[in-house]
Design an enzyme around this catalytic site. Structure first.
Site, short mmCIF file in Angstrom:
data_model
loop_
_atom_site.label_atom_id
_atom_site.label_comp_id
_atom_site.label_asym_id
_atom_site.label_seq_id
_atom_site.Cartn_x
_atom_site.Cartn_y
_atom_site.Cartn_z
N ALA A 1 -0.53 -2.57 8.03
CA ALA A 1 -1.01 -2.02 6.77
C ALA A 1 -2.47 -1.59 6.91
CB ALA A 1 -0.91 -3.09 5.67
N GLY A 2 -2.82 -0.55 6.19
CA GLY A 2 -4.22 -0.14 6.08
C GLY A 2 -4.42 0.25 4.63
N HIS A 3 -5.05 -0.64 3.86
CA HIS A 3 -5.21 -0.40 2.42
C HIS A 3 -6.67 -0.06 2.13
CE1 HIS A 3 -1.36 -2.95 1.49
NE2 HIS A 3 -1.14 -1.91 2.25
N THR A 4 -6.87 1.16 1.64
CA THR A 4 -8.23 1.65 1.43
C THR A 4 -8.69 1.38 0.00
OG1 THR A 4 -7.63 3.44 2.92
CG2 THR A 4 -9.72 3.67 1.75
N GLY B 1 4.86 4.44 2.61
CA GLY B 1 3.57 3.80 2.85
C GLY B 1 2.41 4.73 2.54
N ASP B 2 1.20 4.15 2.49
CA ASP B 2 -0.03 4.90 2.25
C ASP B 2 -0.05 5.64 0.92
OD1 ASP B 2 -0.80 4.03 4.77
OD2 ASP B 2 0.00 5.82 5.76
N ALA C 1 -4.82 5.20 7.98
CA ALA C 1 -5.93 4.26 7.79
C ALA C 1 -5.94 3.20 8.89
CB ALA C 1 -5.84 3.60 6.42
N GLY D 1 -1.52 4.64 -1.70
CA GLY D 1 -2.74 4.33 -2.46
C GLY D 1 -2.63 2.97 -3.13
N LYS D 2 -1.80 2.10 -2.56
CA LYS D 2 -1.60 0.75 -3.13
C LYS D 2 -2.91 -0.01 -3.19
CE LYS D 2 1.31 -0.10 0.20
NZ LYS D 2 1.42 1.23 0.82
N LEU E 1 -3.06 13.05 -7.46
CA LEU E 1 -2.70 14.24 -8.22
C LEU E 1 -3.72 15.35 -8.00
CD1 LEU E 1 -0.67 15.41 -10.30
CD2 LEU E 1 -2.21 14.62 -12.11
N GLN F 1 3.31 -1.33 3.25
CA GLN F 1 4.27 -0.30 3.62
C GLN F 1 4.94 0.27 2.35
OE1 GLN F 1 4.57 -3.49 5.74
NE2 GLN F 1 2.81 -2.45 6.60
N VAL G 1 -6.81 10.28 -9.65
CA VAL G 1 -7.28 11.63 -9.37
C VAL G 1 -8.45 11.63 -8.38
CG1 VAL G 1 -6.44 12.67 -11.50
CG2 VAL G 1 -8.69 11.55 -11.50
P1 GDP Z 1 -2.21 2.28 0.97
O1 GDP Z 1 -1.81 1.92 2.36
O2 GDP Z 1 -1.03 2.49 0.07
O3 GDP Z 1 -3.20 1.34 0.37
O4 GDP Z 1 -2.93 3.70 1.08
P2 GDP Z 1 -4.02 4.15 2.21
O5 GDP Z 1 -5.30 3.49 1.92
O6 GDP Z 1 -3.45 4.00 3.57
O7 GDP Z 1 -4.08 5.71 1.95
C1 GDP Z 1 -4.44 6.23 0.72
C2 GDP Z 1 -5.64 7.18 0.91
O8 GDP Z 1 -5.80 7.97 -0.24
C3 GDP Z 1 -6.94 6.45 1.09
O9 GDP Z 1 -7.78 7.22 1.91
C4 GDP Z 1 -7.50 6.39 -0.33
O10 GDP Z 1 -8.91 6.27 -0.37
C5 GDP Z 1 -7.06 7.72 -0.86
N1 GDP Z 1 -6.76 7.79 -2.29
C6 GDP Z 1 -6.24 6.84 -3.11
N2 GDP Z 1 -6.02 7.37 -4.34
C7 GDP Z 1 -6.40 8.65 -4.29
C8 GDP Z 1 -6.38 9.73 -5.21
O11 GDP Z 1 -5.95 9.61 -6.36
N3 GDP Z 1 -6.85 10.94 -4.78
C9 GDP Z 1 -7.31 11.13 -3.52
N4 GDP Z 1 -7.72 12.34 -3.18
N5 GDP Z 1 -7.32 10.15 -2.60
C10 GDP Z 1 -6.86 8.93 -2.98
P1 IMO Z 2 0.55 0.64 4.42
O1 IMO Z 2 0.64 -0.78 3.91
C1 IMO Z 2 2.44 3.90 6.62
C2 IMO Z 2 5.15 2.76 9.88
C3 IMO Z 2 4.74 3.12 11.30
C4 IMO Z 2 6.11 3.31 11.93
C5 IMO Z 2 6.95 2.22 11.26
C6 IMO Z 2 7.07 0.95 12.06
O2 IMO Z 2 -0.84 1.05 4.79
O3 IMO Z 2 1.23 1.57 3.49
P2 IMO Z 2 5.38 -1.03 12.57
O4 IMO Z 2 4.04 -1.04 13.22
O5 IMO Z 2 5.41 -1.58 11.19
O6 IMO Z 2 6.44 -1.67 13.45
O7 IMO Z 2 5.80 0.51 12.50
O8 IMO Z 2 6.32 1.95 10.03
N1 IMO Z 2 4.16 1.98 9.11
C7 IMO Z 2 3.40 2.48 8.12
N2 IMO Z 2 3.28 3.73 7.65
N3 IMO Z 2 1.75 2.90 6.03
C8 IMO Z 2 1.88 1.63 6.47
O9 IMO Z 2 1.34 0.57 5.84
C9 IMO Z 2 2.70 1.38 7.59
N4 IMO Z 2 3.03 0.27 8.28
C10 IMO Z 2 3.94 0.65 9.20
O10 IMO Z 2 3.96 4.29 11.32
O11 IMO Z 2 6.65 4.55 11.55
MG MG Z 3 -2.12 2.56 4.32
#
Ligand code: GDP
Ligand code: IMO
Ligand code: MG
Length: 430
Positions: free
Chosen positions: A39-42, A12-13, A300, A15-16, A333, A225, A417
């Site tokens: 989920a927390g998508h930034t 997860g996280d 996020a 950068g989707k 990167l 995730q 980047v």
């Molecule tokens: P997601 O859940 O997959 O959408 O990812 P998150 O939003 O939870 O976490 C990704 C974090 O990395 C966020 O704070 C984005 O703004 C940041 N991010 C995304 N792409 C890049 C990158 O190429 N470089 C840097 N430094 N940050 C990035």
């Molecule tokens: P995005 O979409 C990172 C993790 C939680 C925990 C496990 C189960 O932003 O990538 P839950 O609340 O789903 O029952 O928790 O999964 N988790 C994530 N980790 N990014 C996420 O979403 C997540 N969604 C759940 O931290 O370990």
């Molecule tokens: Mg996230």
């Protein structure tokens, strides 16, 4: 017409959100099909940061249709809050821009209460969930006791399904967790009002999606995730409660899986994980701390510090194979720029077991005893956040990307980047 899917290839996280927002520009429809407000998508647009939990990451591009499919566990209070917050920032989410499935399951306040109570109950064995009610909601879906979005709109159905639901949950909360029972009336009024507000957005999104496909629209599926958190193929029980990859699309969106043209994984140039569970390439100590600070690795959704480690080629190769990925997008990167040496876990040794494993072990006991074998390469101590052409990257950065590409066995089609929309390097034509 093209139908693409983007999924997380780590924990997860990855950068989707940023990649979906970017690719949404040349797509007509963006679809969430699993997960929920865990989920927390930034997405960062012109320096302005948006964190989306339930609204698909296509909502910031104008003129797109965003669908929350039937497989999503919907906390309707979060959907309404996100619509209101965007309105305050000048973005109107009308009923063309957002469609919500009538058949998606509802996360009620009680699910969040049970999520937190079971974590306490588990004690040291806790999963480290986001506390958003995900597990209890999907459990009720499988038990056939859950409420669906359509139930919030039909008053009679709401009252009868809610009465049965609360009778059982009150007994659980009272007898197992020592909490107060829940009275029907207050909850009924609250969710009836929520249903009324949500109703104009609600419909048969599966039928709508298939119609849009028939009309030749481009569709982008947004995974939440990551593969290693998949309930079947991840590090069970330290996983979320849905199928996070392409396998979740058919059941979670009402769309034929054989109509998906290509899937793309997203992975960071290193690796992070939030919550408990195995993480073979984790770096404890100063190096992990440095990755966290340089990458600003704090959740996020919950703000928790993310565990950090080097890129795990064994895990990502597995994730890409599992999802039949046509390509990989490598994000963050730029964060590796601060290291004079960069490492990748290329195989695993299992303490007291197999050595030099290149396939991800399915067994949790083996996973807990995994010791990764790292290989290292020189780093690049140069700021790459302004680079937009592959050939302008330092040689060491290109060597790293090509090394990872060979290790994971799938072409890297784009590099990111920095968090901004334009901070990408397309390399599909390399
Ligand atoms: P997601 O859940 O997959 O959408 O990812 P998150 O939003 O939870 O976490 C990704 C974090 O990395 C966020 O704070 C984005 O703004 C940041 N991010 C995304 N792409 C890049 C990158 O190429 N470089 C840097 N430094 N940050 C990035
Ligand atoms: P995005 O979409 C990172 C993790 C939680 C925990 C496990 C189960 O932003 O990538 P839950 O609340 O789903 O029952 O928790 O999964 N988790 C994530 N980790 N990014 C996420 O979403 C997540 N969604 C759940 O931290 O370990
Ligand atoms: Mg996230």
């Amino acid at each position: 017409m093209a139908t693409r899917s983007v999924f997380g290839a780590q924990w997860g996280d990855e950068g989707k959100g940023k990649i979906i927002d970017l690719w949404a520009a040349d797509t007509d429809v963006i679809v969430r099909y699993q997960g929920g407000a865990n989920a927390g998508h930034t997405v960062v647009v012109d320096g302005e940061k948006f964190v989306l939990h339930l609204l698909p990451s296509g909502v910031l591009q104008e003129g797109k249709i965003n669908i929350i499919g039937n497989g999503v566990a919907i906390d309707p209070t979060v959907v309404l809050r996100e619509i209101d917050e965007l309105a305050e920032r000048g973005i109107t989410i009308d009923t063309k821009r957002l469609r919500v499935s009538a058949n998606a399951h509802v996360i009620l306040d009680t699910h969040k209460q049970i999520d937190n109570a079971s974590e306490l109950w588990l004690g040291a064995g806790r999963i480290g969930t986001t506390g958003r009610g995900i597990g209890p909601c999907y459990a009720d879906k499988a038990s056939r006791t859950g409420l669906r979005i359509g139930d919030l709109i039909d008053r009679e159905r709401l009252r009868s399904r809610l009465a049965a639901f609360l009778a059982e949950k009150s007994a659980l909360l009272e007898r197992v967790h020592g909490a107060e029972p829940i009275a029907l009336d207050g909850v009924y009024d609250r969710y009836a009002a929520i249903g009324e507000r949500l109703a104009p957005y609600v419909g048969d999104t599966g039928a709508e999606l298939r119609r849009l496909a028939r009309e030749g629209k481009d569709i982008l599926f947004e995974g939440a995730q990551g593969a290693m958190l998949d309930i079947d193929h991840g590090t069970y029980p330290f996983v979320t409660s849905s199928n996070t990859g392409v396998g979740g699309i058919g059941p979670g969106a009402g769309f034929p899986p054989n109509a998906i043209d290509a899937a793309f994984g997203v992975a960071k140039a290193y690796c992070t994980r939030v919550g408990e569970g195995p993480f073979p390439s984790e770096l404890e100590g100063a190096l992990g701390e440095k990755l966290r600070e340089l990458g600003n690795e704090y959740g996020a959704t919950t703000g928790r510090p993310r565990r950090c480690g080097w890129f795990d080629a064994v895990a990502v190769r597995y994730a890409l194979e599992l999802n039949g990925a046509a390509g990989l997008v490598m994000t963050n990167l730029d964060v590796l720029s601060g290291f004079d040496e960069v490492q990748v876990a290329t195989s695993y040794d299992v303490e007291g077991g197999a050595s030099n494993l290149t396939e991800y072990p399915a067994d949790l006991t083996d996973l807990a005893r995994v010791r990764p074998r790292f290989e290292s390469r020189p780093g690049w101590m140069a700021d790459i956040t302004a680079v937009r052409q592959y050939d302008d990257l330092p040689q060491a950065a290109r060597d790293y990307v090509e090394w990872v590409e060979r290790e994971v066995g799938v072409p890297i089609v784009m590099l990111s980047v920095g968090p901004q929309r334009d901070q990408v390097i397309p390399i599909a034509t390399r």
